[in-house]
Design a protein around this motif. Structure first.
Motif, PDB file in Angstrom:
ATOM      1  N   MET A 169       1.267  -0.902   0.165  1.00  0.00           N
ATOM      2  CA  MET A 169       0.006   0.184  -0.348  1.00  0.00           C
ATOM      3  C   MET A 169       0.580   0.979  -0.036  1.00  0.00           C
ATOM      4  SD  MET A 169      -2.573   0.885   2.904  1.00  0.00           S
ATOM      5  CE  MET A 169      -4.282   1.853   2.355  1.00  0.00           C
ATOM      6  N   SER A 170       0.378   2.344  -0.780  1.00  0.00           N
ATOM      7  CA  SER A 170       1.139   3.359  -0.822  1.00  0.00           C
ATOM      8  C   SER A 170       0.256   4.837  -0.255  1.00  0.00           C
ATOM      9  CB  SER A 170       1.764   3.547  -2.175  1.00  0.00           C
ATOM     10  OG  SER A 170       2.064   4.563  -2.469  1.00  0.00           O
ATOM     11  N   GLU A 171       1.097   6.054   0.635  1.00  0.00           N
ATOM     12  CA  GLU A 171      -0.203   6.755   0.636  1.00  0.00           C
ATOM     13  C   GLU A 171       0.703   7.827   0.169  1.00  0.00           C
ATOM     14  OE1 GLU A 171      -1.391   6.372   4.703  1.00  0.00           O
ATOM     15  OE2 GLU A 171      -1.837   4.045   3.996  1.00  0.00           O
ATOM     16  N   PRO A 172       1.056   8.880  -0.602  1.00  0.00           N
ATOM     17  CA  PRO A 172       1.891  10.295  -0.761  1.00  0.00           C
ATOM     18  C   PRO A 172       1.240  10.855   0.443  1.00  0.00           C
ATOM     19  CG  PRO A 172      -0.527  10.082  -2.915  1.00  0.00           C
ATOM     20  CD  PRO A 172      -0.060   8.725  -2.030  1.00  0.00           C
ATOM     21  N   GLU A 173       1.990  11.500   0.992  1.00  0.00           N
ATOM     22  CA  GLU A 173       1.859  11.799   2.114  1.00  0.00           C
ATOM     23  C   GLU A 173       3.698  13.075   2.247  1.00  0.00           C
ATOM     24  OE1 GLU A 173       2.733  11.924   6.963  1.00  0.00           O
ATOM     25  OE2 GLU A 173       0.988  11.226   5.947  1.00  0.00           O
ATOM     26  N   LEU A 207       6.667  13.107   0.786  1.00  0.00           N
ATOM     27  CA  LEU A 207       7.110  11.721   0.626  1.00  0.00           C
ATOM     28  C   LEU A 207       6.181  10.672   0.089  1.00  0.00           C
ATOM     29  CD1 LEU A 207       7.482  12.692   4.720  1.00  0.00           C
ATOM     30  CD2 LEU A 207       8.941  12.557   2.052  1.00  0.00           C
ATOM     31  N   ASN A 208       5.937   9.506   0.144  1.00  0.00           N
ATOM     32  CA  ASN A 208       6.327   8.239  -0.360  1.00  0.00           C
ATOM     33  C   ASN A 208       5.585   7.369   0.588  1.00  0.00           C
ATOM     34  OD1 ASN A 208       4.787   8.232  -3.323  1.00  0.00           O
ATOM     35  ND2 ASN A 208       6.832   8.460  -3.996  1.00  0.00           N
ATOM     36  N   ILE A 209       4.873   6.654   1.072  1.00  0.00           N
ATOM     37  CA  ILE A 209       4.295   5.677   2.518  1.00  0.00           C
ATOM     38  C   ILE A 209       3.752   4.335   2.570  1.00  0.00           C
ATOM     39  CG2 ILE A 209       3.601   5.531   4.148  1.00  0.00           C
ATOM     40  CD1 ILE A 209       3.636   8.541   5.517  1.00  0.00           C
ATOM     41  N   HIS A 210       4.574   3.661   2.215  1.00  0.00           N
ATOM     42  CA  HIS A 210       4.544   2.506   1.551  1.00  0.00           C
ATOM     43  C   HIS A 210       4.396   1.046   3.307  1.00  0.00           C
ATOM     44  CE1 HIS A 210       5.507   3.029  -2.259  1.00  0.00           C
ATOM     45  NE2 HIS A 210       6.281   3.895  -1.731  1.00  0.00           N
ATOM     46  N   THR A 211       3.339   0.372   3.525  1.00  0.00           N
ATOM     47  CA  THR A 211       2.868  -0.457   4.365  1.00  0.00           C
ATOM     48  C   THR A 211       3.052  -1.845   4.046  1.00  0.00           C
ATOM     49  OG1 THR A 211       0.846   0.015   4.696  1.00  0.00           O
ATOM     50  CG2 THR A 211       2.113   1.166   5.958  1.00  0.00           C
ATOM     51  N   GLY A 212       3.694  -2.361   4.611  1.00  0.00           N
ATOM     52  CA  GLY A 212       3.135  -4.115   4.133  1.00  0.00           C
ATOM     53  C   GLY A 212       3.771  -4.771   4.594  1.00  0.00           C
TER      54      GLY A 212
END
Length: 95
Positions: free
Chosen positions: A1-5, A8-13
């Motif tokens: 999962m990727s969330e722009p903020e 910044l690119n934030i990835h979780t998994g």
């Protein structure tokens, strides 16, 4: 999962941390990728078994393999309980 903020690119998994001479450790990760003029850098947190992360924390070089299959060099900079903080130590691939 990727969330722009805020750029910044934030990835979780879920992934795996590997270091020479240590057993691999399954982790949940939160990676923040920051764009820089000399290339992106990554940092974030890993959640896994403390007993597995401890020996990797003592090693200067490790690899984080993410769910997409790509991996990159990291160094664990702090470990409290089952949560480790890390920084990239080499090129960061497109996640």
């Amino acid at each position: 999962m990727s969330e722009p903020e805020d750029g910044l690119n934030i990835h979780t998994g879920r992934g795996v941390v590997i270091a020479e001479g240590c057993e691999s450790v399954r982790v949940r990760y939160r990676i923040v990728v920051e764009p820089r003029s000399d290339g992106p850098v990554a940092h974030g947190t890993l959640t896994g078994r403390h007993a597995g992360l401890w020996p990797i924390w003592l090693e200067p070089d490790a690899q984080l393999r993410v769910k997409s299959g790509c991996s990159f060099a990291i160094s664990i900079t702090d470990l409290v309980g089952d949560v480790a903080e890390f920084e990239s130590t080499g090129p960061v691939p497109e996640l």
